[in-house]
Design a protein around this motif. Sequence first.
Motif, PDB file in Angstrom:
ATOM      1  N   LYS A   5     -62.709   3.448  -4.143  1.00 35.99           N
ATOM      2  CA  LYS A   5     -64.304   3.837  -4.414  1.00 35.99           C
ATOM      3  C   LYS A   5     -65.222   2.635  -4.120  1.00 35.99           C
ATOM      4  O   LYS A   5     -66.074   2.359  -3.726  1.00 35.99           O
ATOM      5  N   LEU A   6     -64.683   1.429  -4.921  1.00 37.57           N
ATOM      6  CA  LEU A   6     -65.707   0.206  -4.751  1.00 37.57           C
ATOM      7  C   LEU A   6     -65.643   0.057  -3.382  1.00 37.57           C
ATOM      8  O   LEU A   6     -66.712  -0.555  -3.090  1.00 37.57           O
ATOM      9  N   VAL A   7     -64.581  -0.313  -2.806  1.00 38.28           N
ATOM     10  CA  VAL A   7     -64.430  -0.819  -1.365  1.00 38.28           C
ATOM     11  C   VAL A   7     -65.044   0.231  -0.479  1.00 38.28           C
ATOM     12  O   VAL A   7     -66.043  -0.156   0.440  1.00 38.28           O
ATOM     13  N   GLN A   8     -65.256   1.486  -0.567  1.00 37.86           N
ATOM     14  CA  GLN A   8     -65.857   2.577   0.168  1.00 37.86           C
ATOM     15  C   GLN A   8     -67.266   2.401   0.035  1.00 37.86           C
ATOM     16  O   GLN A   8     -67.931   2.499   0.920  1.00 37.86           O
ATOM     17  N   ARG A   9     -67.897   2.313  -1.198  1.00 34.56           N
ATOM     18  CA  ARG A   9     -69.181   2.628  -1.518  1.00 34.56           C
ATOM     19  C   ARG A   9     -69.850   1.410  -2.004  1.00 34.56           C
ATOM     20  O   ARG A   9     -71.164   1.352  -1.835  1.00 34.56           O
ATOM     21  N   TYR A  10     -69.500   0.249  -2.427  1.00 38.34           N
ATOM     22  CA  TYR A  10     -70.011  -0.932  -3.007  1.00 38.34           C
ATOM     23  C   TYR A  10     -69.486  -2.180  -2.472  1.00 38.34           C
ATOM     24  O   TYR A  10     -70.093  -3.122  -2.682  1.00 38.34           O
ATOM     25  N   SER A  11     -68.679  -2.197  -1.342  1.00 39.22           N
ATOM     26  CA  SER A  11     -68.528  -3.418  -0.769  1.00 39.22           C
ATOM     27  C   SER A  11     -69.565  -4.268  -0.233  1.00 39.22           C
ATOM     28  O   SER A  11     -69.731  -5.438  -0.234  1.00 39.22           O
ATOM     29  N   ILE A  12     -70.719  -3.578   0.191  1.00 42.47           N
ATOM     30  CA  ILE A  12     -71.843  -4.289   0.539  1.00 42.47           C
ATOM     31  C   ILE A  12     -72.782  -4.896  -0.466  1.00 42.47           C
ATOM     32  O   ILE A  12     -73.680  -5.627  -0.247  1.00 42.47           O
ATOM     33  N   HIS A  13     -72.337  -4.484  -1.690  1.00 39.68           N
ATOM     34  CA  HIS A  13     -73.144  -5.063  -2.803  1.00 39.68           C
ATOM     35  C   HIS A  13     -72.811  -6.371  -3.190  1.00 39.68           C
ATOM     36  O   HIS A  13     -71.726  -6.897  -2.596  1.00 39.68           O
ATOM     37  N   ASP A  14     -73.785  -6.827  -3.993  1.00 38.38           N
ATOM     38  CA  ASP A  14     -73.465  -8.374  -4.337  1.00 38.38           C
ATOM     39  C   ASP A  14     -72.421  -8.629  -5.004  1.00 38.38           C
ATOM     40  O   ASP A  14     -71.926  -7.947  -6.120  1.00 38.38           O
ATOM     41  N   PRO A  15     -71.355  -9.531  -4.601  1.00 35.92           N
ATOM     42  CA  PRO A  15     -69.905  -9.556  -5.319  1.00 35.92           C
ATOM     43  C   PRO A  15     -70.149  -9.672  -6.871  1.00 35.92           C
ATOM     44  O   PRO A  15     -69.438  -9.573  -7.716  1.00 35.92           O
ATOM     45  N   GLU A  16     -71.348 -10.398  -7.266  1.00 35.64           N
ATOM     46  CA  GLU A  16     -71.548 -10.509  -8.893  1.00 35.64           C
ATOM     47  C   GLU A  16     -71.581  -9.325  -9.580  1.00 35.64           C
ATOM     48  O   GLU A  16     -71.657  -9.173 -10.664  1.00 35.64           O
ATOM     49  N   GLN A  17     -72.067  -8.325  -8.802  1.00 36.30           N
ATOM     50  CA  GLN A  17     -72.160  -6.878  -9.408  1.00 36.30           C
ATOM     51  C   GLN A  17     -70.852  -6.192  -9.264  1.00 36.30           C
ATOM     52  O   GLN A  17     -70.716  -5.230 -10.051  1.00 36.30           O
ATOM     53  N   LEU A  23     -62.983 -11.433   0.160  1.00 33.90           N
ATOM     54  CA  LEU A  23     -63.661 -11.437  -1.091  1.00 33.90           C
ATOM     55  C   LEU A  23     -63.349 -10.356  -2.014  1.00 33.90           C
ATOM     56  O   LEU A  23     -62.771 -10.589  -3.180  1.00 33.90           O
ATOM     57  N   LEU A  24     -63.426  -9.335  -1.468  1.00 31.96           N
ATOM     58  CA  LEU A  24     -62.660  -7.860  -2.182  1.00 31.96           C
ATOM     59  C   LEU A  24     -61.422  -8.091  -2.570  1.00 31.96           C
ATOM     60  O   LEU A  24     -61.153  -7.770  -3.693  1.00 31.96           O
ATOM     61  N   ASP A  25     -60.526  -8.590  -1.693  1.00 27.51           N
ATOM     62  CA  ASP A  25     -59.169  -8.706  -1.892  1.00 27.51           C
ATOM     63  C   ASP A  25     -58.871  -9.674  -3.065  1.00 27.51           C
ATOM     64  O   ASP A  25     -58.117  -9.325  -3.955  1.00 27.51           O
ATOM     65  N   ALA A  26     -59.694 -10.969  -3.346  1.00 29.15           N
ATOM     66  CA  ALA A  26     -59.616 -11.602  -4.019  1.00 29.15           C
ATOM     67  C   ALA A  26     -60.012 -11.316  -5.595  1.00 29.15           C
ATOM     68  O   ALA A  26     -59.517 -11.136  -6.689  1.00 29.15           O
ATOM     69  N   PHE A  27     -61.267 -10.261  -5.457  1.00 28.26           N
ATOM     70  CA  PHE A  27     -61.835  -9.964  -6.591  1.00 28.26           C
ATOM     71  C   PHE A  27     -60.817  -8.855  -7.251  1.00 28.26           C
ATOM     72  O   PHE A  27     -60.580  -8.865  -8.391  1.00 28.26           O
ATOM     73  N   LEU A  47     -55.526  -7.250   7.233  1.00 28.13           N
ATOM     74  CA  LEU A  47     -56.964  -7.157   7.161  1.00 28.13           C
ATOM     75  C   LEU A  47     -57.754  -6.931   8.138  1.00 28.13           C
ATOM     76  O   LEU A  47     -58.767  -6.414   8.064  1.00 28.13           O
ATOM     77  N   ASN A  48     -57.460  -7.172   9.502  1.00 32.06           N
ATOM     78  CA  ASN A  48     -58.192  -6.990  10.751  1.00 32.06           C
ATOM     79  C   ASN A  48     -58.300  -5.353  10.761  1.00 32.06           C
ATOM     80  O   ASN A  48     -59.185  -5.173  11.366  1.00 32.06           O
ATOM     81  N   GLN A  49     -57.463  -4.726  10.364  1.00 31.10           N
ATOM     82  CA  GLN A  49     -57.222  -3.345  10.590  1.00 31.10           C
ATOM     83  C   GLN A  49     -58.562  -2.606   9.612  1.00 31.10           C
ATOM     84  O   GLN A  49     -59.090  -1.668  10.074  1.00 31.10           O
ATOM     85  N   SER A  50     -58.656  -3.254   8.385  1.00 34.20           N
ATOM     86  CA  SER A  50     -59.864  -2.850   7.755  1.00 34.20           C
ATOM     87  C   SER A  50     -61.327  -2.774   8.173  1.00 34.20           C
ATOM     88  O   SER A  50     -62.197  -2.440   7.529  1.00 34.20           O
ATOM     89  N   GLY A  75     -65.894  -1.117   8.577  1.00 40.28           N
ATOM     90  CA  GLY A  75     -67.223  -1.961   8.683  1.00 40.28           C
ATOM     91  C   GLY A  75     -67.323  -3.168   7.810  1.00 40.28           C
ATOM     92  O   GLY A  75     -68.394  -3.764   7.514  1.00 40.28           O
ATOM     93  N   LEU A  76     -66.011  -3.686   7.296  1.00 40.79           N
ATOM     94  CA  LEU A  76     -66.387  -4.949   6.433  1.00 40.79           C
ATOM     95  C   LEU A  76     -65.880  -6.012   7.337  1.00 40.79           C
ATOM     96  O   LEU A  76     -64.884  -6.280   8.294  1.00 40.79           O
ATOM     97  N   THR A  77     -66.479  -7.242   7.174  1.00 41.19           N
ATOM     98  CA  THR A  77     -66.355  -8.456   8.000  1.00 41.19           C
ATOM     99  C   THR A  77     -65.055  -9.146   7.283  1.00 41.19           C
ATOM    100  O   THR A  77     -64.674  -8.721   5.930  1.00 41.19           O
ATOM    101  N   ALA A  78     -64.408  -9.749   7.992  1.00 42.24           N
ATOM    102  CA  ALA A  78     -63.354 -10.515   7.441  1.00 42.24           C
ATOM    103  C   ALA A  78     -63.455 -11.332   6.067  1.00 42.24           C
ATOM    104  O   ALA A  78     -62.712 -11.254   5.107  1.00 42.24           O
ATOM    105  N   ASN A  79     -64.534 -11.824   6.143  1.00 38.95           N
ATOM    106  CA  ASN A  79     -65.028 -12.625   4.842  1.00 38.95           C
ATOM    107  C   ASN A  79     -65.192 -11.575   3.834  1.00 38.95           C
ATOM    108  O   ASN A  79     -64.652 -12.040   2.635  1.00 38.95           O
TER     109      ASN A  79
END
Lengths: 123, 180
Positions: free
Chosen positions: B53-65, B17-21, B2-5, B9-13
């Motif tokens: 694509k979700l990770v690339q484009r929308y990872s910064i969006h609210d997880p509820e979306q 969240l993305l991984d779990a989702f 996960l550190n590689q990712s 520009g994604l934080t570990a947290n």
Amino acid sequence: MSKPLSEHEIHQLVNESLDYSVENLDEELVDRLRSGRKRALLGGSSRTWQWQWQWQWQWLSVGAVAGLLLVLVFSWSGEGTSIITDDMYLADEMLQSEESMDLMQELEFYYWLEETQESGELA
Amino acid sequence: MLNQSNAMGLTANRQQLLDAFLAGIEKRAFKIAEFAVNDRDEALDLVQNAMYKLVQRYSIHDPEQWTLLFFRILQNEIKDWKRKAWIRGWFGYTEHDTEQIVDASITADPGRLYRMEVLHEQLQQAIRNLPYRQQQAFLLRSWENLDVKQTAQVMNCSTGSVKTHYARAISRLREQLAGG
């Protein structure tokens, strides 16, 4: 005759079946999904990108062939058109030139004169 | 891993969240895609692309979306796939042989296994037999628990269309299950 299933019953049946199928997906498939997820999180590519690249190459080659055909067709028809156009321009120029018209009229006059002299009409 | 990712520009947290989702949604997404394209490998690819694509484009969006966004991306992927499949067919490319998924049904209860197998196969076939839009509207509404408005957003159509597709899907399923 059995009573038709209600919407709720259909929901329940389908959802149970789908949940069951998801719970029992084979290990190989689950591994592939997992590794796909990891790749996605790392920003990696999938087989589809490779496939899309191949797809693009297919379209590029189709486009190149179509372009070549267009060039051939236009160059061939272009030559024909240029010959006709040149001839037409030449004829137009000759007909539109007043000097040429005068020359032709003079020539016609001299032919007529020669013919009438030969036939002795003027004598 | 996960550190590689962090390179994205994604934080570990956020990665967690993305991984779990994605881990929670990937299997159902696969089934939905598989119903749509009827091909296991292609369905896997579509799901992976949607995840990417979700990770690339929308990872910064609210997880509820994310759920709506993910299924919207997946629907677009499926539509693109169908369009390309149509073109490939038009140009005479051979399609992949349809590969039906055979679930590994490992259970200690043979009676339950039998009942589930029969019902499962009947239901899966009934869903496969639905026209694409009806099938997707039904799966999103019924299985993913999206409401009419959310389903319309995912399918990029009106709420009226969703209601129509869904009602027709229910009607067809009822007929097929009664007939089976």
